[in-house]
Design an enzyme around this catalytic site. Structure first.
Site, PDB file in Angstrom:
ATOM      1  N   LYS A  87       0.847  -1.195   0.000  1.00  0.00           N
ATOM      2  CA  LYS A  87       0.000   0.000   0.000  1.00  0.00           C
ATOM      3  C   LYS A  87       0.888   1.253   0.000  1.00  0.00           C
ATOM      4  CE  LYS A  87      -3.702  -2.419   2.494  1.00  0.00           C
ATOM      5  NZ  LYS A  87      -4.430  -2.523   3.778  1.00  0.00           N
ATOM      6  N   TYR A 127     -12.299  -3.210  -2.546  1.00  0.00           N
ATOM      7  CA  TYR A 127     -12.747  -3.312  -1.144  1.00  0.00           C
ATOM      8  C   TYR A 127     -14.281  -3.334  -1.035  1.00  0.00           C
ATOM      9  CZ  TYR A 127      -8.029  -2.669   0.766  1.00  0.00           C
ATOM     10  OH  TYR A 127      -6.705  -2.839   1.123  1.00  0.00           O
ATOM     11  N   ASN A 192      -1.476  -0.341   7.529  1.00  0.00           N
ATOM     12  CA  ASN A 192      -0.890  -1.679   7.733  1.00  0.00           C
ATOM     13  C   ASN A 192      -0.117  -2.202   6.521  1.00  0.00           C
ATOM     14  OD1 ASN A 192      -3.082  -2.293   6.184  1.00  0.00           O
ATOM     15  ND2 ASN A 192      -4.059  -3.685   7.639  1.00  0.00           N
ATOM     16  N   HIS A 195      -1.489  -5.537   1.386  1.00  0.00           N
ATOM     17  CA  HIS A 195      -2.733  -6.304   1.170  1.00  0.00           C
ATOM     18  C   HIS A 195      -2.374  -7.682   0.628  1.00  0.00           C
ATOM     19  CE1 HIS A 195      -6.699  -7.486  -0.281  1.00  0.00           C
ATOM     20  NE2 HIS A 195      -6.039  -7.959  -1.343  1.00  0.00           N
ATOM     21  N   GLU A 206      -9.413 -10.382  -7.508  1.00  0.00           N
ATOM     22  CA  GLU A 206      -8.460  -9.274  -7.391  1.00  0.00           C
ATOM     23  C   GLU A 206      -7.416  -9.277  -8.515  1.00  0.00           C
ATOM     24  OE1 GLU A 206      -7.163  -9.798  -3.344  1.00  0.00           O
ATOM     25  OE2 GLU A 206      -9.120  -9.215  -2.554  1.00  0.00           O
TER      26      GLU A 206
HETATM   27  P1  IDP Z   1      -7.065  -7.475   5.485  1.00  0.00           P
HETATM   28  O1  IDP Z   1      -6.326  -6.356   4.780  1.00  0.00           O
HETATM   29  O2  IDP Z   1      -6.195  -8.100   6.548  1.00  0.00           O
HETATM   30  O3  IDP Z   1      -7.648  -8.467   4.543  1.00  0.00           O
HETATM   31  P2  IDP Z   1      -9.760  -6.435   5.888  1.00  0.00           P
HETATM   32  O4  IDP Z   1     -10.638  -6.695   7.061  1.00  0.00           O
HETATM   33  O5  IDP Z   1     -10.119  -7.048   4.589  1.00  0.00           O
HETATM   34  O6  IDP Z   1      -8.271  -6.819   6.312  1.00  0.00           O
HETATM   35  O7  IDP Z   1      -9.672  -4.877   5.721  1.00  0.00           O
HETATM   36  C1  IDP Z   1      -9.089  -4.312   4.580  1.00  0.00           C
HETATM   37  C2  IDP Z   1      -8.270  -3.110   4.981  1.00  0.00           C
HETATM   38  O8  IDP Z   1      -9.147  -2.129   5.495  1.00  0.00           O
HETATM   39  C3  IDP Z   1      -7.264  -3.353   6.094  1.00  0.00           C
HETATM   40  O9  IDP Z   1      -6.055  -3.938   5.648  1.00  0.00           O
HETATM   41  C4  IDP Z   1      -7.064  -1.951   6.606  1.00  0.00           C
HETATM   42  O10 IDP Z   1      -6.197  -1.213   5.722  1.00  0.00           O
HETATM   43  C5  IDP Z   1      -8.459  -1.370   6.480  1.00  0.00           C
HETATM   44  N1  IDP Z   1      -9.188  -1.492   7.751  1.00  0.00           N
HETATM   45  C6  IDP Z   1      -9.773  -2.594   8.248  1.00  0.00           C
HETATM   46  N2  IDP Z   1     -10.337  -2.350   9.447  1.00  0.00           N
HETATM   47  C7  IDP Z   1     -10.099  -1.035   9.706  1.00  0.00           C
HETATM   48  C8  IDP Z   1     -10.439  -0.172  10.792  1.00  0.00           C
HETATM   49  O11 IDP Z   1     -11.057  -0.555  11.776  1.00  0.00           O
HETATM   50  N3  IDP Z   1     -10.014   1.113  10.683  1.00  0.00           N
HETATM   51  C9  IDP Z   1      -9.321   1.583   9.614  1.00  0.00           C
HETATM   52  N4  IDP Z   1      -8.994   0.797   8.583  1.00  0.00           N
HETATM   53  C10 IDP Z   1      -9.376  -0.495   8.614  1.00  0.00           C
HETATM   54 MG    MG Z   2      -9.292  -8.433   3.241  1.00  0.00          MG
END
Ligand code: IDP
Ligand code: MG
Length: 231
Positions: A87, A127, A192, A195, A206
């Site tokens: 990212k 997303y 984080n 992805h 994807e």
């Molecule tokens: P993943 O990336 O581990 O698959 P997902 O639940 O699919 O996690 O969420 C996608 C992305 O959305 C996360 O990697 C993060 O960047 C963002 N995200 C998820 N939950 C939160 C939150 O509570 N606050 C802000 N961003 C979030």
């Molecule tokens: Mg995800």
């Protein structure tokens, strides 16, 4: 005994093989009745012949199984492909090389890579499952901001979808184990850095969303015998 169809019927069969329905509609009712009868008798004869010469159930059981379905994510449970993206925060922080290294060192094969600032449409589709979440708009803005590109990749190998998630670590970096990418390099769930597809179905979606078919390369490891062979 040979039966020769009337001239109009011979002409009809030629018309049915190549011509439009308009020609068919021009036929008189009596011609249509003749044709219907011919089709019924022919169908019955063909059915009887199939019963006579068709394979028995025993032979059917030995018939070769259909090849497993292959999608953009490869073959489920076989050689798979996963979508991995550094990212914009990962790109800004100079972590692209380390992330690529971790997948390479594990033994996975890089089959596609590009730097891209995604459009809002692409990020929203990517997303889509999170669109009702309060952070959705912020997430899309973060991915599409353009201060650094997303480094989009496709990695290939045995179990790469599940193993990719293990290398990445938990979504919340504070829960991610040390040694994982998120466990080592970040603190905030909203930053984080990486992805990874979470299932074969997501990987299929994807990869097709981010890459055209011609951007993904089939190539062989020169050292395959030292990485992918089994005893
Ligand atoms: P993943 O990336 O581990 O698959 P997902 O639940 O699919 O996690 O969420 C996608 C992305 O959305 C996360 O990697 C993060 O960047 C963002 N995200 C998820 N939950 C939160 C939150 O509570 N606050 C802000 N961003 C979030
Ligand atoms: Mg995800």
């Amino acid at each position: 005994m040979f039966f020769r169809a009337p001239a109009f019927a011979r002409q009809f069969s030629r018309q049915l093989s190549t011509r439009s329905a308009a020609v068919f509609q021009a036929a008189s009712p009596s011609k249509l009745r003749w044709l219907a009868a011919t089709v019924c008798v022919g169908g019955a004869l063909a059915g009887a012949a199939a019963l006579q010469v068709g394979p028995s159930n025993a032979i059917m059981a030995d018939a070769p199984k259909a090849a497993p379905t292959k999608t953009a994510a490869g073959v489920k449970g076989g050689i798979e492909r996963t979508f991995i993206a550094v990212k914009p925060d990962g790109t800004q922080r100079g972590l692209v090389g380390d992330i690529i290294s971790r997948f390479e060192r594990k033994g996975y094969k890089l089959v596609a890579i590009k730097a891209i600032v995604p459009s809002a449409k692409l990020a929203e589709e990517h997303y889509e499952d999170l669109k009702s979440r309060p952070f959705f708009k912020g997430l899309v803005d973060y991915m599409t901001g353009g201060k650094a590109p997303v480094i989009a990749m496709v990695w290939e190998g045995k179990d790469v979808i599940r193993q990719g998630r293990r290398l990445i670590g938990a979504t919340n970096p504070l829960e991610a184990a040390p040694g994982t990418i998120r466990g080592d390099y970040c603190i905030m769930v909203g930053r984080n850095i990486i992805h990874g597809s979470d299932s074969f179905e997501s990987a299929t979606k994807e990869i097709s969303l981010w890459f055209g078919k011609s951007e993904v390369y089939d190539w062989e490891f020169a050292n395959a015998e030292w990485v992918t062979a089994d005893n």
